[in-house]
Scaffold this active site. Structure first.
Site, PDB file in Angstrom:
ATOM      1  N   LYS A   1       2.837  10.093   8.218  1.00  0.00           N
ATOM      2  CA  LYS A   1       2.018   9.792   9.406  1.00  0.00           C
ATOM      3  C   LYS A   1       2.500  10.407  10.726  1.00  0.00           C
ATOM      4  O   LYS A   1       1.996  11.424  11.143  1.00  0.00           O
ATOM      5  CB  LYS A   1       1.824   8.275   9.523  1.00  0.00           C
ATOM      6  CG  LYS A   1       0.899   7.741   8.407  1.00  0.00           C
ATOM      7  CD  LYS A   1       0.367   6.364   8.697  1.00  0.00           C
ATOM      8  CE  LYS A   1      -0.842   6.055   7.838  1.00  0.00           C
ATOM      9  NZ  LYS A   1      -0.573   5.417   6.557  1.00  0.00           N
TER      10      LYS A   1
ATOM     11  N   ASP B   1       9.105   2.644   1.488  1.00  0.00           N
ATOM     12  CA  ASP B   1       7.970   3.402   2.001  1.00  0.00           C
ATOM     13  C   ASP B   1       7.892   3.136   3.503  1.00  0.00           C
ATOM     14  O   ASP B   1       7.499   2.053   3.925  1.00  0.00           O
ATOM     15  CB  ASP B   1       6.684   2.949   1.287  1.00  0.00           C
ATOM     16  CG  ASP B   1       5.431   3.662   1.821  1.00  0.00           C
ATOM     17  OD1 ASP B   1       5.501   4.255   2.923  1.00  0.00           O
ATOM     18  OD2 ASP B   1       4.387   3.603   1.141  1.00  0.00           O
TER      19      ASP B   1
ATOM     20  N   PHE C   1       0.851  -1.196   0.000  1.00  0.00           N
ATOM     21  CA  PHE C   1       0.000   0.000   0.000  1.00  0.00           C
ATOM     22  C   PHE C   1       0.885   1.243   0.000  1.00  0.00           C
ATOM     23  O   PHE C   1       1.766   1.381   0.842  1.00  0.00           O
ATOM     24  CB  PHE C   1      -0.920   0.045   1.226  1.00  0.00           C
ATOM     25  CG  PHE C   1      -1.810   1.264   1.227  1.00  0.00           C
ATOM     26  CD1 PHE C   1      -2.950   1.309   0.441  1.00  0.00           C
ATOM     27  CD2 PHE C   1      -1.481   2.382   1.983  1.00  0.00           C
ATOM     28  CE1 PHE C   1      -3.756   2.444   0.425  1.00  0.00           C
ATOM     29  CE2 PHE C   1      -2.288   3.522   1.962  1.00  0.00           C
ATOM     30  CZ  PHE C   1      -3.428   3.544   1.177  1.00  0.00           C
TER      31      PHE C   1
END
Ligand code: PLP
Length: 404
Positions: A251, A222, A137
């Protein structure tokens, strides 16, 4: 009481907010590891947003830094310099990655920038394809989506952007076979989050690094979910001892204030030149001040040591309480990124845990995902373990009922 604040909020939401989410609860306030709903009911938060408020809600140092900077200077655009952002870039490098940073506002945007960097670097050599992982993702913008290895996220948004191909995660031979002369980069999450809390095998990652070196291909990580201390090292790759050429973060970077970034090793640091990439809001003084305060708290409050300590405690406690239940297939993860793998969808268990005042997440359908604050205490771990023990018993009873 509050009138019916929760009911009114739900009404406004369903009337005026696009139905891209189906939120389960309404919260009004947060403090440390706790969230409070509109009835002042207290929940222990083992989700932290989705690994965003990693130091707990409204951490006093971050709140103070935001308030102070908001009264001083918020934004000047990137055509001018603020005094805070370059300090943050240097601070990030000081955690052990010698290179340069580009600041933006989200994980998707960080990955987009990293993809652009890889293409800008590869195109003069006639290569621009990026090999990505199945089950990965990388975000919801179009290039990040094209790099995401789960078709369900892309469905309905065709055509897919070209230039991406996929191989199974943790399968070295498949990756080796996929690297042809048109490949500029390999992109992976060192620990797949949304896909179900699946860590890369250590030997696999080392071989991928060597393969990329051999083939002249960039290795991109990532770290949007697994970075920023979640695994017990500030950068996720430090947990594996494998250095990428570039990696993204977002985040938890500013503990809930929106900020994304990607770092690139010094060797490739001047690939994106003046005018080739930009972001209006990237690296504002306000976001940078929040991130600096976050990093400062991680250091001065010995947060990374706590991650290692509570991780061991939680993993051993979880393994003990899931042992009686055959429907739990595994407890896996690293640091404070923990997955309890079930043989059925995990949302049922997640909802039962609300009854025991514990907020968790799911991942990849059948995995209950635990992302506690990185400064979680032993007592709070015990509270969560007690809730999960009770929740598992209820869940088992529910299954028995359904089998009848
Ligand atoms: C959340 C996430 C993203 C997307 O971040 P946004 O800020 O929602 O754009 C990208 N990659 C990973 C691994 C993530 O967990």
């Amino acid at each position: 009481m509050n009138g019916d604040l929760a009911g009114q909020t739900r009404e406004l939401f369903s009337e005026y907010v696009m139905p891209t989410y189906a939120p389960l609860l309404v919260f009004e306030r947060g403090e440390g590891a706790y969230l409070y709903d509109t009835e002042k009911r207290r929940y222990l938060d083992f989700a932290c947003g989705i690994s965003v408020c990693n130091l707990g809600h409204c951490h006093p140092k971050v709140t103070a830094a935001i308030c102070e900077q908001a009264g001083k200077l918020v934004h000047v655009s990137n055509l001018y310099m603020n005094t805070v952002m370059p300090k943050l870039a240097a601070k990030l490098a000081s955690f052990g990655f010698d290179g340069k940073v580009f600041f933006c506002n989200s994980g998707s945007e960080a990955n987009e920038g990293m993809i652009k960097l890889a293409r800008k670097w590869g195109n003069p050599q006639g290569k621009n394809r990026i090999v990505c992982m199945e089950n990965s993702f990388h975000g919801r913008t179009l290039a990040a989506l094209a790099a995401t290895g789960r078709a369900k996220y892309r469905k309905g948004f065709e055509p897919d952007m070209p230039g991406f191909s996929f191989v199974p995660f943790n399968d070295f031979d498949a990756l080796k076979n996929a690297i042809a002369g048109d490949v500029c980069a390999v992109l992976l999450e060192p620990l797949q989050g949304e896909g179900g809390i699946i860590p890369a095998d250590l030997e696999y990652l080392k071989k991928v690094r060597a393969l990329c070196d051999e083939m002249g291909v960039l290795l991109l990580f990532d770290e949007v979910q697994c970075g920023m201390g979640r695994l017990g090292t500030l950068f996720a790759h430090q947990t594996f001892g494998v250095k990428p050429d570039a990696f993204s973060m977002a985040k938890a970077l500013a503990n809930g204030f929106p900020m994304g970034a990607f770092m690139v090793a010094r060797e490739y640091a001047d690939t994106l030149t003046v005018g080739s990439h930009a972001s209006t809001f990237g690296g504002t003084a306000l976001a940078a001040a929040a991130a600096l305060a976050t990093l400062d708290a991680i250091e001065t409050e010995h947060v990374l040591d706590n991650v290692k300590k509570q991780s061991e405690y939680l993993f051993s406690g979880l393994r003990r309480i899931v042992a009686p239940y055959g429907f739990v297939k595994a407890v896996r993860g690293r640091g404070l990124m923990i997955g309890v793998v079930l043989d059925v969808p995990a949302v049922g268990l997640q909802k039962i845990l609300f009854d025991y005042d514990l907020i968790t997440l799911t991942a990849g359908e059948t995995v209950l995902r635990l992302l506690p604050p990185l400064n979680v205490s032993r007592e709070q771990c015990d509270m969560a373990l007690a809730a999960i023990e009770k929740g598992l018993a209820d869940f088992a009873a529910q299954r028995k009922e359904q089998e009848k």
